[in-house]
Design a protein around this motif. Structure first.
Motif, PDB file in Angstrom:
ATOM      1  N   LYS A   1       0.817  -1.209   0.000  1.00  0.00           N
ATOM      2  CA  LYS A   1       0.000   0.000   0.000  1.00  0.00           C
ATOM      3  C   LYS A   1       0.857   1.268   0.000  1.00  0.00           C
ATOM      4  CE  LYS A   1      -4.371  -1.376   2.192  1.00  0.00           C
ATOM      5  NZ  LYS A   1      -5.281  -1.091   3.338  1.00  0.00           N
ATOM      6  N   ILE A   2       1.900   1.265   0.804  1.00  0.00           N
ATOM      7  CA  ILE A   2       2.727   2.461   0.941  1.00  0.00           C
ATOM      8  C   ILE A   2       3.573   2.684  -0.310  1.00  0.00           C
ATOM      9  CG2 ILE A   2       4.622   3.482   2.267  1.00  0.00           C
ATOM     10  CD1 ILE A   2       3.372   2.035   4.739  1.00  0.00           C
ATOM     11  N   ILE A   3       4.105   1.620  -0.899  1.00  0.00           N
ATOM     12  CA  ILE A   3       4.860   1.772  -2.147  1.00  0.00           C
ATOM     13  C   ILE A   3       3.954   2.299  -3.260  1.00  0.00           C
ATOM     14  CG2 ILE A   3       5.945   0.462  -4.030  1.00  0.00           C
ATOM     15  CD1 ILE A   3       7.391  -1.189  -1.954  1.00  0.00           C
ATOM     16  N   GLU A   4       2.748   1.761  -3.372  1.00  0.00           N
ATOM     17  CA  GLU A   4       1.829   2.211  -4.418  1.00  0.00           C
ATOM     18  C   GLU A   4       1.393   3.653  -4.182  1.00  0.00           C
ATOM     19  OE1 GLU A   4      -1.294  -0.682  -4.632  1.00  0.00           O
ATOM     20  OE2 GLU A   4      -0.061  -2.112  -5.762  1.00  0.00           O
ATOM     21  N   ALA A   5       1.250   4.044  -2.917  1.00  0.00           N
ATOM     22  CA  ALA A   5       0.901   5.438  -2.618  1.00  0.00           C
ATOM     23  C   ALA A   5       2.027   6.372  -3.032  1.00  0.00           C
ATOM     24  CB  ALA A   5       0.605   5.582  -1.127  1.00  0.00           C
ATOM     25  N   LYS A   6       3.260   5.947  -2.808  1.00  0.00           N
ATOM     26  CA  LYS A   6       4.398   6.769  -3.221  1.00  0.00           C
ATOM     27  C   LYS A   6       4.441   6.917  -4.737  1.00  0.00           C
ATOM     28  CE  LYS A   6       9.421   6.922  -3.382  1.00  0.00           C
ATOM     29  NZ  LYS A   6      10.687   6.174  -3.153  1.00  0.00           N
ATOM     30  N   GLN A   7       4.218   5.811  -5.440  1.00  0.00           N
ATOM     31  CA  GLN A   7       4.296   5.841  -6.901  1.00  0.00           C
ATOM     32  C   GLN A   7       3.200   6.699  -7.531  1.00  0.00           C
ATOM     33  OE1 GLN A   7       7.001   4.540  -8.488  1.00  0.00           O
ATOM     34  NE2 GLN A   7       7.545   4.360  -6.325  1.00  0.00           N
TER      35      GLN A   7
ATOM     36  N   VAL B   1      10.530   3.035   2.507  1.00  0.00           N
ATOM     37  CA  VAL B   1      10.042   3.267   1.143  1.00  0.00           C
ATOM     38  C   VAL B   1      10.381   4.673   0.660  1.00  0.00           C
ATOM     39  CG1 VAL B   1       7.932   3.478  -0.240  1.00  0.00           C
ATOM     40  CG2 VAL B   1       8.206   1.548   1.340  1.00  0.00           C
ATOM     41  N   GLY B   2      10.444   5.609   1.598  1.00  0.00           N
ATOM     42  CA  GLY B   2      10.628   7.008   1.230  1.00  0.00           C
ATOM     43  C   GLY B   2       9.308   7.716   0.997  1.00  0.00           C
ATOM     44  N   TYR B   3       8.256   7.246   1.679  1.00  0.00           N
ATOM     45  CA  TYR B   3       6.918   7.843   1.545  1.00  0.00           C
ATOM     46  C   TYR B   3       6.753   8.922   2.599  1.00  0.00           C
ATOM     47  CZ  TYR B   3       1.812   8.239   1.633  1.00  0.00           C
ATOM     48  OH  TYR B   3       0.518   8.715   1.609  1.00  0.00           O
ATOM     49  N   THR B   4       6.287  10.101   2.193  1.00  0.00           N
ATOM     50  CA  THR B   4       6.173  11.236   3.110  1.00  0.00           C
ATOM     51  C   THR B   4       4.731  11.653   3.380  1.00  0.00           C
ATOM     52  OG1 THR B   4       6.450  12.761   1.240  1.00  0.00           O
ATOM     53  CG2 THR B   4       8.442  12.146   2.480  1.00  0.00           C
TER      54      THR B   4
ATOM     55  N   TYR C   1      10.775  -6.614  -2.750  1.00  0.00           N
ATOM     56  CA  TYR C   1       9.477  -6.377  -3.398  1.00  0.00           C
ATOM     57  C   TYR C   1       9.617  -5.379  -4.538  1.00  0.00           C
ATOM     58  CZ  TYR C   1       4.639  -5.058  -4.180  1.00  0.00           C
ATOM     59  OH  TYR C   1       3.421  -4.793  -4.765  1.00  0.00           O
ATOM     60  N   GLU C   2      10.396  -4.330  -4.337  1.00  0.00           N
ATOM     61  CA  GLU C   2      10.602  -3.340  -5.396  1.00  0.00           C
ATOM     62  C   GLU C   2      11.274  -3.980  -6.616  1.00  0.00           C
ATOM     63  OE1 GLU C   2      11.045   0.771  -2.761  1.00  0.00           O
ATOM     64  OE2 GLU C   2      12.836  -0.367  -3.320  1.00  0.00           O
ATOM     65  N   GLN C   3      12.255  -4.834  -6.372  1.00  0.00           N
ATOM     66  CA  GLN C   3      12.942  -5.517  -7.477  1.00  0.00           C
ATOM     67  C   GLN C   3      11.994  -6.436  -8.239  1.00  0.00           C
ATOM     68  OE1 GLN C   3      16.150  -7.464  -5.456  1.00  0.00           O
ATOM     69  NE2 GLN C   3      17.320  -5.567  -5.153  1.00  0.00           N
ATOM     70  N   GLN C   4      11.181  -7.195  -7.484  1.00  0.00           N
ATOM     71  CA  GLN C   4      10.226  -8.094  -8.129  1.00  0.00           C
ATOM     72  C   GLN C   4       9.190  -7.318  -8.936  1.00  0.00           C
ATOM     73  OE1 GLN C   4      10.502 -11.582  -7.999  1.00  0.00           O
ATOM     74  NE2 GLN C   4      12.457 -10.937  -7.140  1.00  0.00           N
ATOM     75  N   SER C   5       8.747  -6.193  -8.388  1.00  0.00           N
ATOM     76  CA  SER C   5       7.733  -5.381  -9.068  1.00  0.00           C
ATOM     77  C   SER C   5       8.297  -4.754 -10.336  1.00  0.00           C
ATOM     78  CB  SER C   5       7.220  -4.292  -8.125  1.00  0.00           C
ATOM     79  OG  SER C   5       6.595  -4.863  -6.997  1.00  0.00           O
ATOM     80  N   GLU C   6       9.545  -4.319 -10.266  1.00  0.00           N
ATOM     81  CA  GLU C   6      10.195  -3.755 -11.441  1.00  0.00           C
ATOM     82  C   GLU C   6      10.314  -4.805 -12.550  1.00  0.00           C
ATOM     83  OE1 GLU C   6      13.892  -2.212  -9.865  1.00  0.00           O
ATOM     84  OE2 GLU C   6      13.173  -0.168 -10.179  1.00  0.00           O
ATOM     85  N   GLN C   7      10.725  -5.996 -12.170  1.00  0.00           N
ATOM     86  CA  GLN C   7      10.891  -7.081 -13.155  1.00  0.00           C
ATOM     87  C   GLN C   7       9.551  -7.440 -13.799  1.00  0.00           C
ATOM     88  OE1 GLN C   7      12.835 -10.304 -11.125  1.00  0.00           O
ATOM     89  NE2 GLN C   7      14.659  -9.076 -10.656  1.00  0.00           N
ATOM     90  N   ALA C   8       8.478  -7.352 -13.004  1.00  0.00           N
ATOM     91  CA  ALA C   8       7.155  -7.687 -13.528  1.00  0.00           C
ATOM     92  C   ALA C   8       6.537  -6.522 -14.290  1.00  0.00           C
ATOM     93  CB  ALA C   8       6.225  -8.079 -12.379  1.00  0.00           C
ATOM     94  N   GLY C   9       7.184  -5.357 -14.227  1.00  0.00           N
ATOM     95  CA  GLY C   9       6.662  -4.193 -14.947  1.00  0.00           C
ATOM     96  C   GLY C   9       5.486  -3.552 -14.238  1.00  0.00           C
ATOM     97  N   ALA C  10       5.286  -3.935 -12.964  1.00  0.00           N
ATOM     98  CA  ALA C  10       4.123  -3.414 -12.238  1.00  0.00           C
ATOM     99  C   ALA C  10       4.346  -1.977 -11.794  1.00  0.00           C
ATOM    100  CB  ALA C  10       3.841  -4.286 -11.009  1.00  0.00           C
ATOM    101  N   ILE C  11       5.566  -1.663 -11.337  1.00  0.00           N
ATOM    102  CA  ILE C  11       5.850  -0.298 -10.906  1.00  0.00           C
ATOM    103  C   ILE C  11       7.249   0.069 -11.370  1.00  0.00           C
ATOM    104  CG2 ILE C  11       4.379  -0.419  -8.875  1.00  0.00           C
ATOM    105  CD1 ILE C  11       6.835  -0.884  -7.181  1.00  0.00           C
ATOM    106  N   ARG C  12       7.586   1.320 -11.298  1.00  0.00           N
ATOM    107  CA  ARG C  12       8.915   1.801 -11.629  1.00  0.00           C
ATOM    108  C   ARG C  12       9.425   2.636 -10.461  1.00  0.00           C
ATOM    109  NH1 ARG C  12       8.911  -1.665 -14.635  1.00  0.00           N
ATOM    110  NH2 ARG C  12       8.820  -1.677 -16.896  1.00  0.00           N
ATOM    111  N   ILE C  13      10.449   2.140  -9.830  1.00  0.00           N
ATOM    112  CA  ILE C  13      10.989   2.838  -8.650  1.00  0.00           C
ATOM    113  C   ILE C  13      12.063   3.827  -9.097  1.00  0.00           C
ATOM    114  CG2 ILE C  13      12.167   2.531  -6.447  1.00  0.00           C
ATOM    115  CD1 ILE C  13       9.342   1.410  -6.530  1.00  0.00           C
TER     116      ILE C  13
END
Length: 319
Positions: free
Chosen positions: A188-194, A259-262, A307-319
């Protein structure tokens, strides 16, 4: 358990099973046997017996289970009790039938009564009512403990049971419908940041306190117990945790920092909190010579990176 012993890790693709599998491999064990759920349905007794007959495992780590958070437990109570009972019954019976040297059964801290005195000691089992939100799963796990105890008493087997606290880490389940609280918060927090969302809604009040153990630490504990601990030593199961807990609100802040979410968190108190506090007494494990090594901050940071690495590989998010 020798380096060339035949070792079966049931549930090797899950959070705990994958950690045990990785650690056995990195420690030089050369005969580790694994099967995916497609290759071996542990709910089917005939398939399990056939597997044990053909492979003759000497040691078994029972990390296979149907698991999930509050929402999943609420929505699928039938599967949580029947699938887990079937898996446990089939593996434990086969372990006895095919003369497994030692079996380690992984339970869960949810086996304890809802209003247990804190910290929760092993002897509090069956000392009160369970938390309703995960009762079917807890009952199945209690049955697994008692099944191991019954086989030990009647047949002299060496089946040991381990009760871990809340586990998180690499290979966790981040599906918001079925995830536990920590991986759900990470997603949730990573997706909110993105998405540059200023607020994140979290279930409950944020006040309940929970204890968390990094999956690699639990794997280390399980292998340690398989080597060092026998049911004949003290004849009881063992809690595994850190002995420390944290409020969900504070947990969310640690994840946000990793995550770096503010943004800020909004708590939906119409949703269930579950039990107000759950912290294990881990003195028995300490006396056996083991303690957790990974801090919560470090473990969360490693989990977030994975999780960020897996998401990047799956193309779901871009960190």
């Amino acid at each position: 358990m020798l380096k060339d012993s035949r070792i079966f890790v049931a549930g090797h693709t899950g959070l705990v099973g994958s950690a045990i599998y990785r650690q056995l491999q990195s420690s030089g064990y050369t005969n580790v046997i694994v099967k995916s759920s497609k290759e071996l349905d542990l709910r089917q007794s005939e398939a399990v017996n056939h597997f044990f007959e053909n492979n003759q495992p000497e040691y078994v780590f029972m990390a296979a289970a149907k698991v999930g958070g509050i929402y999943a437990n609420y929505r699928y109570p039938v599967e949580f009790i029947t699938d887990n009972l079937s898996i446990q019954l089939n593996i434990i019976q086969a372990a006895h039938r095919y003369q497994v040297t030692k079996l380690l059964f992984l339970g869960s801290s949810c086996i304890y009564p809802k209003h247990s005195e804190q910290p929760i000691r092993e002897e509090y089992l069956l000392d009160g009512k369970l938390e309703p939100t995960n009762e079917p799963y807890a009952i199945a796990k209690i049955a697994g403990i008692k099944m191991c105890e019954a086989y030990n008493r009647q047949y002299g087997t060496d089946f040991i049971s381990v009760m871990p606290t809340n586990i998180y880490g690499i290979q966790d389940n981040f599906n918001l419908e079925s995830a536990h609280v920590l991986p759900a918060l990470i997603r949730k927090i990573i997706e909110a940041k993105q998405s540059n969302t200023e607020t994140v809604e979290l279930w409950g009040t944020g006040k309940p306190r929970r204890e968390f153990l990094f999956s690699d630490d639990l794997a280390d504990a399980c292998i340690y117990l398989m080597q060092k601990y026998s049911n004949q030593d003290i004849g009881e199961f063992v809690n595994v945790g850190t002995g420390e807990d944290i409020a969900i609100a504070d947990l969310a802040d640690i994840i946000a920092q990793a995550v770096g979410y503010t943004g800020r968190f909004v708590y939906n108190d119409s949703k269930p909190d579950g039990v107000s506090r759950k912290r294990l007494d881990v003195e028995r494990m300490k006396k056996l010579g083991w303690e957790a090594q990974t801090s919560l901050t470090e473990g969360i940071a490693r989990t977030v990176r994975w999780y960020e690495q897996q998401s990047e590989q799956a193309g779901a998010i871009r960190i």
